[in-house]
Design a protein around this motif. Sequence first.
Motif, PDB file in Angstrom:
ATOM      1  N   MET A  35     -30.451   5.211 -15.921  1.00 37.02           N
ATOM      2  CA  MET A  35     -30.208   6.642 -15.759  1.00 37.02           C
ATOM      3  C   MET A  35     -29.396   7.186 -16.931  1.00 37.02           C
ATOM      4  SD  MET A  35     -29.370   6.917 -11.663  1.00 37.02           S
ATOM      5  CE  MET A  35     -29.321   8.708 -11.651  1.00 37.02           C
ATOM      6  N   ASP A  36     -29.570   8.477 -17.181  1.00 41.55           N
ATOM      7  CA  ASP A  36     -28.728   9.163 -18.163  1.00 41.55           C
ATOM      8  C   ASP A  36     -27.330   9.355 -17.589  1.00 41.55           C
ATOM      9  OD1 ASP A  36     -30.733   9.582 -20.176  1.00 41.55           O
ATOM     10  OD2 ASP A  36     -31.589  11.151 -18.907  1.00 41.55           O
ATOM     11  N   ARG A  83     -37.307  10.280 -12.078  1.00 42.74           N
ATOM     12  CA  ARG A  83     -38.664  10.508 -12.594  1.00 42.74           C
ATOM     13  C   ARG A  83     -38.653  10.854 -14.085  1.00 42.74           C
ATOM     14  NH1 ARG A  83     -42.714   8.805  -8.964  1.00 42.74           N
ATOM     15  NH2 ARG A  83     -42.028   9.321  -6.847  1.00 42.74           N
ATOM     16  N   ASP A  84     -37.686  11.679 -14.509  1.00 42.89           N
ATOM     17  CA  ASP A  84     -37.702  12.095 -15.907  1.00 42.89           C
ATOM     18  C   ASP A  84     -37.386  10.926 -16.833  1.00 42.89           C
ATOM     19  OD1 ASP A  84     -35.072  12.149 -14.908  1.00 42.89           O
ATOM     20  OD2 ASP A  84     -34.401  13.464 -16.521  1.00 42.89           O
ATOM     21  N   VAL A  85     -36.486  10.037 -16.427  1.00 37.18           N
ATOM     22  CA  VAL A  85     -36.200   8.853 -17.242  1.00 37.18           C
ATOM     23  C   VAL A  85     -37.420   7.938 -17.280  1.00 37.18           C
ATOM     24  CG1 VAL A  85     -34.856   6.715 -17.332  1.00 37.18           C
ATOM     25  CG2 VAL A  85     -33.702   8.897 -16.969  1.00 37.18           C
ATOM     26  N   ALA A  91     -43.812   2.589 -20.582  1.00 39.99           N
ATOM     27  CA  ALA A  91     -44.258   1.193 -20.483  1.00 39.99           C
ATOM     28  C   ALA A  91     -43.214   0.336 -19.766  1.00 39.99           C
ATOM     29  CB  ALA A  91     -44.534   0.640 -21.872  1.00 39.99           C
ATOM     30  N   LEU A  92     -42.503   0.936 -18.830  1.00 41.49           N
ATOM     31  CA  LEU A  92     -41.423   0.243 -18.148  1.00 41.49           C
ATOM     32  C   LEU A  92     -41.970  -0.990 -17.424  1.00 41.49           C
ATOM     33  CD1 LEU A  92     -38.372   0.649 -17.710  1.00 41.49           C
ATOM     34  CD2 LEU A  92     -38.904   1.863 -15.615  1.00 41.49           C
ATOM     35  N   PRO A  93     -41.623  -2.174 -17.913  1.00 39.41           N
ATOM     36  CA  PRO A  93     -42.228  -3.393 -17.363  1.00 39.41           C
ATOM     37  C   PRO A  93     -41.456  -3.889 -16.150  1.00 39.41           C
ATOM     38  CG  PRO A  93     -40.860  -3.950 -19.254  1.00 39.41           C
ATOM     39  CD  PRO A  93     -40.693  -2.474 -19.019  1.00 39.41           C
ATOM     40  N   PHE A  94     -41.704  -3.300 -14.993  1.00 41.46           N
ATOM     41  CA  PHE A  94     -40.940  -3.675 -13.807  1.00 41.46           C
ATOM     42  C   PHE A  94     -41.861  -3.711 -12.599  1.00 41.46           C
ATOM     43  CE2 PHE A  94     -38.129  -2.753 -10.170  1.00 41.46           C
ATOM     44  CZ  PHE A  94     -37.246  -3.810 -10.325  1.00 41.46           C
ATOM     45  N   ALA A  95     -41.945  -4.870 -11.981  1.00 41.79           N
ATOM     46  CA  ALA A  95     -42.862  -5.053 -10.859  1.00 41.79           C
ATOM     47  C   ALA A  95     -42.158  -4.979  -9.513  1.00 41.79           C
ATOM     48  CB  ALA A  95     -43.576  -6.397 -10.992  1.00 41.79           C
ATOM     49  N   GLY A  96     -40.831  -4.814  -9.515  1.00 43.63           N
ATOM     50  CA  GLY A  96     -40.071  -4.809  -8.270  1.00 43.63           C
ATOM     51  C   GLY A  96     -40.077  -3.451  -7.592  1.00 43.63           C
ATOM     52  N   CYS A  97     -39.095  -3.224  -6.737  1.00 47.28           N
ATOM     53  CA  CYS A  97     -38.981  -1.994  -5.955  1.00 47.28           C
ATOM     54  C   CYS A  97     -38.254  -0.919  -6.752  1.00 47.28           C
ATOM     55  CB  CYS A  97     -38.232  -2.306  -4.661  1.00 47.28           C
ATOM     56  SG  CYS A  97     -37.945  -0.862  -3.640  1.00 47.28           S
ATOM     57  N   ARG A  98     -38.890   0.240  -6.915  1.00 45.04           N
ATOM     58  CA  ARG A  98     -38.256   1.358  -7.612  1.00 45.04           C
ATOM     59  C   ARG A  98     -37.712   2.354  -6.583  1.00 45.04           C
ATOM     60  NH1 ARG A  98     -41.559   2.401 -13.242  1.00 45.04           N
ATOM     61  NH2 ARG A  98     -42.477   0.322 -13.387  1.00 45.04           N
ATOM     62  N   VAL A  99     -36.475   2.759  -6.804  1.00 39.13           N
ATOM     63  CA  VAL A  99     -35.841   3.750  -5.938  1.00 39.13           C
ATOM     64  C   VAL A  99     -35.446   4.930  -6.816  1.00 39.13           C
ATOM     65  CG1 VAL A  99     -33.911   4.238  -4.390  1.00 39.13           C
ATOM     66  CG2 VAL A  99     -34.988   1.976  -4.352  1.00 39.13           C
ATOM     67  N   TYR A 100     -35.951   6.116  -6.486  1.00 38.53           N
ATOM     68  CA  TYR A 100     -35.658   7.302  -7.285  1.00 38.53           C
ATOM     69  C   TYR A 100     -34.426   7.992  -6.706  1.00 38.53           C
ATOM     70  CZ  TYR A 100     -40.213   6.296  -9.183  1.00 38.53           C
ATOM     71  OH  TYR A 100     -41.280   5.659  -9.781  1.00 38.53           O
ATOM     72  N   GLU A 103     -34.715  11.273  -4.854  1.00 32.41           N
ATOM     73  CA  GLU A 103     -35.838  11.462  -3.940  1.00 32.41           C
ATOM     74  C   GLU A 103     -35.787  10.524  -2.734  1.00 32.41           C
ATOM     75  OE1 GLU A 103     -39.573  11.237  -6.031  1.00 32.41           O
ATOM     76  OE2 GLU A 103     -38.695  12.110  -7.837  1.00 32.41           O
ATOM     77  N   THR A 104     -34.636  10.046  -2.371  1.00 35.22           N
ATOM     78  CA  THR A 104     -34.565   9.127  -1.237  1.00 35.22           C
ATOM     79  C   THR A 104     -34.822   9.875   0.073  1.00 35.22           C
ATOM     80  OG1 THR A 104     -32.166   9.438  -1.130  1.00 35.22           O
ATOM     81  CG2 THR A 104     -32.967   7.552  -2.376  1.00 35.22           C
ATOM     82  N   GLU A 105     -35.345   9.160   1.050  1.00 36.63           N
ATOM     83  CA  GLU A 105     -35.576   9.736   2.378  1.00 36.63           C
ATOM     84  C   GLU A 105     -34.239  10.140   3.008  1.00 36.63           C
ATOM     85  OE1 GLU A 105     -38.530  10.228   4.001  1.00 36.63           O
ATOM     86  OE2 GLU A 105     -39.485   9.687   2.100  1.00 36.63           O
ATOM     87  N   PRO A 106     -34.234  11.131   3.905  1.00 37.77           N
ATOM     88  CA  PRO A 106     -32.975  11.502   4.567  1.00 37.77           C
ATOM     89  C   PRO A 106     -32.352  10.284   5.246  1.00 37.77           C
ATOM     90  CG  PRO A 106     -34.702  13.086   5.048  1.00 37.77           C
ATOM     91  CD  PRO A 106     -35.375  11.955   4.345  1.00 37.77           C
ATOM     92  N   MET A 107     -31.107  10.041   4.914  1.00 32.49           N
ATOM     93  CA  MET A 107     -30.398   8.867   5.430  1.00 32.49           C
ATOM     94  C   MET A 107     -29.024   9.285   5.945  1.00 32.49           C
ATOM     95  SD  MET A 107     -31.922   5.896   5.279  1.00 32.49           S
ATOM     96  CE  MET A 107     -33.512   5.316   4.679  1.00 32.49           C
ATOM     97  N   PRO A 108     -28.381   8.430   6.762  1.00 30.96           N
ATOM     98  CA  PRO A 108     -27.045   8.774   7.250  1.00 30.96           C
ATOM     99  C   PRO A 108     -26.055   8.941   6.103  1.00 30.96           C
ATOM    100  CG  PRO A 108     -27.946   6.892   8.441  1.00 30.96           C
ATOM    101  CD  PRO A 108     -28.858   7.146   7.290  1.00 30.96           C
TER     102      PRO A 108
END
Length: 334
Positions: A35-36, A83-85, A91-100, A103-108
């Motif tokens: 992230m910036d 998203r902007d980053v 060519a971001l070489p990452f096969a794992g789980c991306r969390v934006y 944009e996360t779902e509503p959480m406690p």
Amino acid sequence: DQQLTYAELNARANQLAWTLRGQGVGPDRIVAILMDRSVEMLVGVLGILKAGGAYLPIDPDYPAERIAYTLADSGAQWLVTTRDVELRTPALPFAGCRVYALETEPMPAENPPQATKPEHLAYVIYTSGTTGKPKGTMITHRNVVRLLFNDRMAFDFNERDVWTLFHSYCFDFSVWEMYGALLYGGKLVVVPLMTARDPEQMVRLLRQERVTVLNQTPSAFYALSEREMEEADAELCVRAVIFGGEALAPGQLRAWRRKYPHTELINMYGITETTVHVTYKKLGEAEITNGISNIGKPLPTLRAYILGEGQQLQPMGVAGELCITGDGLARGYL
């Protein structure tokens, strides 16, 4: 022009933490963050910590090869980004789980249950790679906390202080800046990259935000001081300038000392592997007048030894290798 209260920062970090928990993040799990520098970056870092994980900071402006190497070498299975980053690193070489982060779902907003212990990892920062390939240095929660809280604390930080986050979060000086402010209840000003590179803008920011604790590499401070000396007034509120990251030439601090005689000028030495700082020295007239560069004595919880062949203690005045021991020593390299 964004700002967050502690309550807002905590709630947003908690929401990210719950998301990461749901993805399987827990103690000693490494979560990369790309992230910036921004308020959102702080939310990201704290969210990872609150989830129980260890954050691995990666600068989006790093060369693609360095980003790819860090992600692969660390074995990180989660990546917090925006998203902007992501668009800037196609060519971001990452096969794992991306969390934006935005944009996360509503959480406690409540704090998740405590998952970490002092011996668990807080972060992994990669060395510069000047002595071979970069290596991930593993730092624990205990390593960080005792740097800022111990029974012989050398500094009097408090909730009235205003700190700048001047350095990249990939440089461990940022650890001192972030948690020096937040763990003492102070205010943290995230300095935009272009402001950090422009002494004139930086001087303006110090005035506007009434910064009290300033952390600088010597070369950055020399340019800042030169610009500040052009100001007719003496309106800065800086009560401590803490140097680190490179050798200091105290003779270059004379003009600042004349204009701001009550500012404490503190020289510190340390490396990533020893959790930011190892030694400190409050510079007096003798060091500044005579240009004596002195890194001082070890911080509480650390010891420094000058050793020779066979790791034997050297006699007084005999050169040797500087070896550090104590509670700041990293767990090791990944």
